[in-house]
Design an enzyme around this catalytic site. Structure first.
Site, PDB file in Angstrom:
ATOM      1  N   VAL A  14       0.844  -1.208   0.000  1.00 48.60           N
ATOM      2  CA  VAL A  14       0.000   0.000   0.000  1.00 48.60           C
ATOM      3  C   VAL A  14       0.877   1.256   0.000  1.00 48.60           C
ATOM      4  CG1 VAL A  14      -1.806   1.259   1.228  1.00 48.60           C
ATOM      5  CG2 VAL A  14      -1.897  -1.232   1.135  1.00 48.60           C
ATOM      6  N   VAL A 132     -11.426   0.504   6.455  1.00 49.00           N
ATOM      7  CA  VAL A 132     -12.621  -0.305   6.157  1.00 49.00           C
ATOM      8  C   VAL A 132     -12.915  -0.243   4.662  1.00 49.00           C
ATOM      9  CG1 VAL A 132     -15.079  -0.681   6.642  1.00 49.00           C
ATOM     10  CG2 VAL A 132     -13.605   0.278   8.423  1.00 49.00           C
ATOM     11  N   LYS A 205     -13.252  -4.189  11.276  1.00 47.52           N
ATOM     12  CA  LYS A 205     -13.864  -3.165  10.426  1.00 47.52           C
ATOM     13  C   LYS A 205     -15.269  -2.817  10.933  1.00 47.52           C
ATOM     14  CE  LYS A 205     -11.039  -4.779   6.598  1.00 47.52           C
ATOM     15  NZ  LYS A 205     -10.901  -5.764   5.529  1.00 47.52           N
TER      16      LYS A 205
HETATM   17  N1  HSE Z   1      -7.133  -8.972   4.298  1.00 47.95           N
HETATM   18  C1  HSE Z   1      -8.204  -8.091   3.961  1.00 47.95           C
HETATM   19  C2  HSE Z   1      -9.182  -8.802   3.037  1.00 47.95           C
HETATM   20  C3  HSE Z   1      -7.765  -6.844   3.253  1.00 47.95           C
HETATM   21  O1  HSE Z   1      -8.974  -9.943   2.654  1.00 47.95           O
HETATM   22  O2  HSE Z   1     -10.185  -8.184   2.721  1.00 47.95           O
HETATM   23  C4  HSE Z   1      -7.248  -5.800   4.167  1.00 47.95           C
HETATM   24  O3  HSE Z   1      -8.237  -5.285   4.996  1.00 47.95           O
END
Ligand code: HSE
Length: 439
Positions: A14, A132, A205
Site C-alpha cells: 500500500v 474499512v 472493520k
Molecule cells: N485482508 C483483507 C481482506 C484486506 O482480505 O479483505 C485488508 O483489509
C-alpha cells in the site's frame, strides 16, 4: 503555494501505491487542495525489498522515529499494521502534534478510543478511510454522507479473502481447504489466513463502522465472531437449491434496547445486490431512516485501491492545514471524526437475537426421525418454513435433513439443537446458519 510535508512509515504494497499516486496525480491533487503534498521522508525496515516503485534513496530511513521527531513533517502515514509498534508510531506522532493517516483497522478496533481522545487533546486529525473497505469511501460516507440519518442497519461483505473463497467454493463446488490453498497461491490470502477466514478482520472493520454509525466504542472481545472454516460445499449446494448464497457478513442492527453486532456466515437471497458481490470485492449495505437502503461497492484491498483511500485522507487533512496556514486564526473545516453518543447503547447478546435459520442434521433414514427433529423444534416454538431430505440409501444409513425456519429466538434454537443432538447418530454434523433477508 504552501507545502504540507508527509512522512510515510511502511513502504510495502500500500505504501508503494501511496508513493505512486502522490507522483502520478500530483497536479490534480495540487489543484484540488491548493497545497503541495511533499513526501518528505519514508521509513521502512527493509529498504532493499523489491517494490513496484523506486524509493528515492535520500528520503529513505530505517528509523521511523526520525519521521516522528522531524518538526517539519505535518502528516504521518502509518502503514505498518498490527497493534504494537504501529501504536507507538501513531501515539508518538500525535504526541508530537502531527496529524495521522492510518489503514490500521486492528489498531483502531482495539485502541481507537484512546487514540481519538489523544488526537482531540492535541488538536490533530486521524484519517482512517483505508481501514474499512479498502478503496470504498465508506468512512467519509459514515462521517458526512449519512450524517442526517439514524442508521438502522449495516450489512458488510468486508473481507475480500473470505468472499473470494466462498465465491470459488460456490462456483466450483470445491472444499474450503483446497480453495484456501489456491487463494494463498494467487496472493489473496496471507500465509496465516486466520484473521481473514476466522472473521476477525471483518470484526475489526465492523467495530469502526459501529463507532461511526452509533457513536459507541464496543469492547472488541464482546463482538460475536464466526468464520467460514465450517462452511461445506454441501451447505452451499443446499443453500443454492433454496435460492440463497452463503456470504461472510459483518452485521450491526439498531434496536430500541441496544445494538446487535456480529460477524458470521449467512444465507443471502440470490438476486439481491449483496448476493451478487463476488470474488475479492467488498460491499457495505447501509440502511438509514431517511435515506433508506444504500450500498457502496468496490475493491476492499490491493495496492492502488487502498492507497487511493490513504491519499484521500492526506488530501483532506492537507486542505485543512492549507486553510489555516493561508489564513491564520481561521477556524478549520474539520469533518467530525464520529458522532459521540451520550446515551450508552448496550451490545445485545447473540442468544437474545431473533433470526431465520438454515439447519442441517445428519439423521438416520428411518421412520419417525424427521418427526422427532421437528418435534424438538416445535416444543421450543420454532416454526418450520421448508424441509429437504434426499438421498435415501438402500438399507437405511445417514442422510442430510435440511430445515429452513421462520423467525426464532437464538436461545430457543440452541436449546432445540441440544435436544436433537441427544438422539442423532452424528451430532458433529449438525449445522445452523443464520438467514439475512436484505434487499
Ligand atoms: N485482508 C483483507 C481482506 C484486506 O482480505 O479483505 C485488508 O483489509
Amino acid at each position: 503555494m504552501s507545502v504540507v510535508n508527509i512522512g510515510l512509515i511502511g513502504a510495502g504494497t500500500v505504501g508503494s501505491g501511496v508513493i505512486k499516486i502522490l507522483n502520478q496525480n500530483k497536479d490534480i491533487i495540487e489543484k484540488r487542495t491548493g497545497v503541495r503534498l511533499n513526501l518528505k521522508k519514508i521509513a521502512d525496515t527493509d529498504p532493499d525489498r523489491k517494490r513496484p516503485v523506486r524509493l528515492p534513496k535520500k528520503k529513505l530511513t530505517t528509523d521511523a522515529r526520525e519521521l516522528i521527531e522531524d518538526d517539519s513533517i505535518d502528516i504521518i502515514i502509518e502503514l505498518v499494521g498490527g497493534t504494537k509498534i504501529a501504536k507507538d508510531f501513531v501515539v508518538g506522532a500525535i504526541e508530537n502534534g502531527k496529524h495521522v493517516v492510518t489503514a490500521n483497522k486492528a489498531l483502531l478496533a482495539h485502541h481507537g478510543k484512546s487514540i481519538f481522545a489523544l488526537a482531540s487533546k492535541m488538536g490533530v486529525e486521524v484519517g482512517f478511510e483505508a481501514s474499512v473497505g479498502g478503496g470504498i469511501p465508506i468512512i467519509k460516507s459514515a462521517q458526512v454522507g449519512y450524517a442526517a440519518n439514524n442508521i438502522l442497519s449495516i450489512h458488510g461483505i468486508m473481507n475480500g479473502t473470505s468472499n473470494y473463497i466462498l465465491s470459488k467454493m460456490t462456483d466450483e463446488g470445491s472444499d474450503f481447504d483446497d480453495v484456501l490453498k489456491l487463494a494463498q497461491a494467487e496472493g489473496y490470502a496471507e500465509a496465516d489466513p486466520s484473521f481473514d477466514v476466522d472473521g476477525i478482520d471483518a470484526a475489526h472493520k465492523l467495530s469502526i463502522l459501529i463507532m461511526l454509525s452509533f457513536g459507541i466504542f464496543l469492547d472488541f472481545g464482546k463482538i460475536h465472531v464466526e468464520g467460514i472454516r465450517g462452511i461445506t460445499p454441501l451447505d452451499i449446494s443446499f443453500a443454492g437449491e433454496l435460492g440463497y448464497k452463503i456470504k461472510l457478513l459483518a452485521i450491526a442492527k439498531s434496536r430500541a434496547d441496544g445494538i446487535e453486532a456480529g460477524v458470521y456466515p449467512a444465507l443471502v437471497r440470490m438476486g439481491t445486490q449483496l448476493a451478487d458481490v463476488s470474488d475479492a470485492f467488498n460491499a457495505i449495505y447501509v440502511v438509514g431512516d431517511a435515506v433508506g437502503p444504500t450500498m457502496l461497492y468496490g475493491m476492499g484491498a490491493g495496492m492502488m485501491p487502498t492507497a487511493s483511500a490513504v491519499v484521500s485522507d492526506a488530501i483532506q487533512i492537507a486542505k485543512e492545514i492549507g486553510s489555516y496556514k493561508n489564513s491564520p486564526g481561521k477556524a478549520n473545516n474539520s469533518i467530525p471524526r464520529f458522532y459521540d453518543n451520550t446515551k450508552s447503547r448496550p451490545l445485545i447478546k447473540m442468544s437474545d437475537t431473533t433470526n431465520k435459520y438454515y439447519l442441517r442434521f445428519q439423521a438416520e433414514d428411518r421412520p419417525g426421525v424427521l418427526g422427532k427433529i421437528t418435534g424438538c423444534l416445535g416444543r421450543k416454538g420454532i416454526s418450520i418454513e421448508s424441509v429437504i431430505q434426499k438421498g435415501r440409501h438402500l438399507g437405511g444409513g445417514d442422510v442430510p435433513v435440511v430445515i429452513m425456519t421462520h423467525e426464532a429466538r437464538e436461545k430457543d434454537l440452541l436449546s432445540a439443537i441440544k435436544e436433537t443432538n441427544s438422539f442423532l447418530s452424528d451430532k458433529s454434523k449438525t449445522t445452523f446458519i443464520r438467514i439475512e433477508e436484505v434487499q
